[in-house]
Scaffold this motif. Structure first.
Motif, PDB file in Angstrom:
ATOM      1  N   ILE A 287       0.855  -1.049  -0.114  1.00  0.00           N
ATOM      2  CA  ILE A 287       0.120  -0.057  -0.027  1.00  0.00           C
ATOM      3  C   ILE A 287       0.857   1.277  -0.070  1.00  0.00           C
ATOM      4  CG2 ILE A 287      -2.110   1.209   1.088  1.00  0.00           C
ATOM      5  CD1 ILE A 287      -2.400  -1.378   2.599  1.00  0.00           C
ATOM      6  N   ALA A 288       0.960   1.996  -1.052  1.00  0.00           N
ATOM      7  CA  ALA A 288       1.784   3.240  -1.057  1.00  0.00           C
ATOM      8  C   ALA A 288       0.731   4.453  -0.672  1.00  0.00           C
ATOM      9  CB  ALA A 288       1.890   3.625  -2.520  1.00  0.00           C
ATOM     10  N   PHE A 289       0.967   4.462   0.544  1.00  0.00           N
ATOM     11  CA  PHE A 289       0.224   5.698   1.435  1.00  0.00           C
ATOM     12  C   PHE A 289       0.797   7.054   0.932  1.00  0.00           C
ATOM     13  CE2 PHE A 289      -0.484   2.142   4.146  1.00  0.00           C
ATOM     14  CZ  PHE A 289      -2.141   2.232   4.340  1.00  0.00           C
ATOM     15  N   VAL A 290      -0.013   8.104   0.791  1.00  0.00           N
ATOM     16  CA  VAL A 290       0.156   9.420   0.643  1.00  0.00           C
ATOM     17  C   VAL A 290      -0.142  10.262   1.708  1.00  0.00           C
ATOM     18  CG1 VAL A 290       0.125  11.224  -0.999  1.00  0.00           C
ATOM     19  CG2 VAL A 290      -0.237   8.925  -1.997  1.00  0.00           C
ATOM     20  N   ASP A 291       0.724  10.789   2.722  1.00  0.00           N
ATOM     21  CA  ASP A 291       0.368  11.565   3.818  1.00  0.00           C
ATOM     22  C   ASP A 291       0.170  12.752   2.883  1.00  0.00           C
ATOM     23  OD1 ASP A 291      -0.100  12.531   6.264  1.00  0.00           O
ATOM     24  OD2 ASP A 291       2.013  12.969   6.651  1.00  0.00           O
ATOM     25  N   THR A 292      -1.101  13.602   3.670  1.00  0.00           N
ATOM     26  CA  THR A 292      -1.352  14.975   2.938  1.00  0.00           C
ATOM     27  C   THR A 292      -1.223  16.076   3.870  1.00  0.00           C
ATOM     28  OG1 THR A 292      -3.730  14.608   3.126  1.00  0.00           O
ATOM     29  CG2 THR A 292      -2.727  13.826   1.041  1.00  0.00           C
ATOM     30  N   PRO A 293      -1.186  17.231   3.737  1.00  0.00           N
ATOM     31  CA  PRO A 293      -1.651  18.346   4.489  1.00  0.00           C
ATOM     32  C   PRO A 293      -2.826  18.364   5.134  1.00  0.00           C
ATOM     33  CG  PRO A 293      -0.224  19.217   2.527  1.00  0.00           C
ATOM     34  CD  PRO A 293      -0.866  17.754   2.256  1.00  0.00           C
ATOM     35  N   GLY A 294      -3.131  19.044   6.448  1.00  0.00           N
ATOM     36  CA  GLY A 294      -4.463  19.041   6.917  1.00  0.00           C
ATOM     37  C   GLY A 294      -5.253  19.676   5.921  1.00  0.00           C
ATOM     38  N   PHE A 295      -6.296  19.406   5.688  1.00  0.00           N
ATOM     39  CA  PHE A 295      -7.737  19.873   5.040  1.00  0.00           C
ATOM     40  C   PHE A 295      -8.215  21.176   5.528  1.00  0.00           C
ATOM     41  CE2 PHE A 295     -10.113  19.376   1.050  1.00  0.00           C
ATOM     42  CZ  PHE A 295      -9.511  18.668   0.384  1.00  0.00           C
ATOM     43  N   GLU A 296      -8.301  22.068   5.248  1.00  0.00           N
ATOM     44  CA  GLU A 296      -9.236  23.166   5.792  1.00  0.00           C
ATOM     45  C   GLU A 296      -9.233  24.457   4.993  1.00  0.00           C
ATOM     46  OE1 GLU A 296      -7.810  25.161   9.678  1.00  0.00           O
ATOM     47  OE2 GLU A 296      -5.883  25.325   9.000  1.00  0.00           O
ATOM     48  N   ARG A 297     -10.371  25.165   5.402  1.00  0.00           N
ATOM     49  CA  ARG A 297     -10.584  26.369   4.415  1.00  0.00           C
ATOM     50  C   ARG A 297      -9.420  27.456   4.467  1.00  0.00           C
ATOM     51  NH1 ARG A 297     -15.308  25.044   2.541  1.00  0.00           N
ATOM     52  NH2 ARG A 297     -16.982  24.354   3.913  1.00  0.00           N
ATOM     53  N   PRO A 298      -8.819  27.595   3.324  1.00  0.00           N
ATOM     54  CA  PRO A 298      -7.597  28.356   3.417  1.00  0.00           C
ATOM     55  C   PRO A 298      -7.511  29.599   4.004  1.00  0.00           C
ATOM     56  CG  PRO A 298      -8.433  28.165   1.143  1.00  0.00           C
ATOM     57  CD  PRO A 298      -9.343  27.226   2.101  1.00  0.00           C
ATOM     58  N   LYS A 299      -6.511  29.948   4.779  1.00  0.00           N
ATOM     59  CA  LYS A 299      -6.153  31.238   5.584  1.00  0.00           C
ATOM     60  C   LYS A 299      -4.820  31.474   5.071  1.00  0.00           C
ATOM     61  CE  LYS A 299      -6.279  29.454   9.519  1.00  0.00           C
ATOM     62  NZ  LYS A 299      -6.857  28.271  10.522  1.00  0.00           N
ATOM     63  N   GLY A 300      -4.806  32.749   4.000  1.00  0.00           N
ATOM     64  CA  GLY A 300      -3.511  33.155   3.714  1.00  0.00           C
ATOM     65  C   GLY A 300      -3.000  32.617   2.610  1.00  0.00           C
ATOM     66  N   ALA A 301      -1.763  32.776   2.136  1.00  0.00           N
ATOM     67  CA  ALA A 301      -1.061  32.111   0.932  1.00  0.00           C
ATOM     68  C   ALA A 301      -0.784  30.647   1.426  1.00  0.00           C
ATOM     69  CB  ALA A 301       0.113  32.853   0.523  1.00  0.00           C
ATOM     70  N   LEU A 302      -0.202  30.703   2.594  1.00  0.00           N
ATOM     71  CA  LEU A 302       0.231  29.171   2.977  1.00  0.00           C
ATOM     72  C   LEU A 302      -0.818  28.318   2.779  1.00  0.00           C
ATOM     73  CD1 LEU A 302       2.589  27.238   3.748  1.00  0.00           C
ATOM     74  CD2 LEU A 302       2.448  28.271   6.099  1.00  0.00           C
ATOM     75  N   GLY A 303      -1.932  28.660   3.493  1.00  0.00           N
ATOM     76  CA  GLY A 303      -2.973  27.992   3.686  1.00  0.00           C
ATOM     77  C   GLY A 303      -3.562  27.501   2.241  1.00  0.00           C
ATOM     78  N   HIS A 304      -3.748  28.359   1.283  1.00  0.00           N
ATOM     79  CA  HIS A 304      -3.993  27.869  -0.293  1.00  0.00           C
ATOM     80  C   HIS A 304      -2.861  26.830  -0.556  1.00  0.00           C
ATOM     81  CE1 HIS A 304      -7.239  30.147  -1.392  1.00  0.00           C
ATOM     82  NE2 HIS A 304      -6.847  31.192  -0.512  1.00  0.00           N
TER      83      HIS A 304
END
Ligand SMILES: Nc1nc2c(ncn2[C@@H]2O[C@H](COP(=O)(O)OP(=O)(O)OP(=O)(O)O)[C@@H](O)[C@H]2O)c(=O)[nH]1
Ligand SMILES: [Mg+2]
Length: 312
Positions: A65-82
């Motif tokens: 199983i090739a797991f893909v860890d991803t950044p936390g999902f949330e409504r974006p705040k600021g450029a880093l959030g996007h």
């Protein structure tokens, strides 16, 4: 006579994205499944910044199983959030299965769908990929019967291939989770037996420095920390590494350095110990701290500092 267990023993493999709101334990879960520390995990939301692959393999039954860890999902705040949300959405593409991680509710919270999970559910709406719901951190749940209400609430939102309560820190129910994921994957093994990750060692080295810096700072400081490696020289029995911690305000630089340099010294020692465990050699680590004003609010700088793509 046909072996009735044969069906359950056929080789299966595929790609499985781990998604969910920040801080629910996605990265901790990946490390627990792999049985080793691959990705960084901290109590600060927004720890993971780009997708990282970690391949789980087992011989009985033959599974990859090739797991893909991803950044936390949330409504974006600021450029880093996007940048984070775009990266998480990319992780969702081209996978055979999705593990949607949420966490058991705090004693004061209702056993209901967490408001921040609605963004994740929305992103999953458009795909036909099977989704396994993981309710993590059940070790913190005093009244286990609250799980029933929670499961019902999530089931009202969409159909899940399976729902598995886990504790990533205690390793609870991981076998059951792996069984459920395996059941959703196509037949046949497709990965090289030695394939563990898509990232080079240098990536994990810079992540370990960032982790140590995030663990030793508080409030809004950790979210604005990035790490760049300036040099990485492998000598016979030593790795010589120089790196820069990037912060977004002069006041954050003072916090990262600390009184008489105590904080940066602690960060450096903790990171060096972790890196030595990773590379299996003595490490010489030298760190600097640099201010890039407001980088988390600048789309170009946020992309450059948060996303690291290097040849493997
Ligand atoms: N009690 C408990 N804590 C957990 C469990 N799993 C993870 N944690 C803790 O939760 C915090 C966040 O863990 P991470 O793995 O970084 O969470 P994440 O979902 O990857 O977070 P982001 O990368 O920010 O999206 C850390 O302090 C973990 O130790 C669990 O099963 N039980
Ligand atoms: Mg993470």
């Amino acid at each position: 006579m046909a072996d009735p267990n044969n069906q359950a023993k056929e080789p299966r493999s595929g790609r499985c994205a781990i998604v969910g709101r920040p801080n629910v334990g996605k990265s901790t879960l990946l490390n627990a499944i792999l049985g080793q520390k691959l990705v960084i995990a901290t109590p600060r939301p927004g720890t993971t910044r780009s997708c990282v692959l970690g391949v789980y393999a087992s011989a009985d039954p033959p599974t990859q199983i090739a797991f893909v860890d991803t950044p936390g999902f949330e409504r974006p705040k600021g450029a880093l959030g996007h940048v984070l949300i775009d990266s998480a959405k990319r992780g969702l593409l081209d996978c055979d299965t999705v593990v949607f991680v949420t966490e058991a509710p705090k004693p004061s919270a209702p056993a209901a769908v967490h408001e921040k999970d609605l963004a994740v559910l929305e992103a999953l709406e458009t795909s036909n990929t099977p989704v396994v719901l993981v309710i993590n951190k059940v070790d913190k749940l005093k009244q286990k019967e609250r799980l029933f209400g929670l499961i019902e609430a999530y089931q009202e939102k969409r159909a899940f291939e399976a729902i598995v309560p886990t504790s990533a820190t205690r390793g609870t129910n991981l076998d059951a989770l792996l069984d459920e994921i395996r059941g959703t994957l196509p037949e046949g093994l497709i990965y090289d037996p030695d394939f563990l990750t898509d990232r080079p060692e240098r990536f994990f080295v810079s992540e370990l420095v960032r982790e140590a810096a995030m663990l030793n700072t508080r409030q809004e400081v950790p979210y604005g920390i990035a790490c760049e490696l300036d040099s990485y020289q492998e000598e016979e029995d030593l790795v010589r590494i120089e790196g820069t911690l990037v912060v977004e305000k002069p006041s954050h630089k003072a916090i990262v350095i600390g009184t008489r340099g105590e904080t940066i010294k602690k960060i450096s020692t903790e990171a060096r110990e972790q890196i030595e465990a990773l590379v299996g050699r003595k490490v010489y680590l030298r760190l600097w701290v640099k201010v890039v004003p407001g980088w988390t609010r600048d789309p170009v700088k946020a992309r450059q500092l948060a996303i690291k793509e290097e040849p493997g």
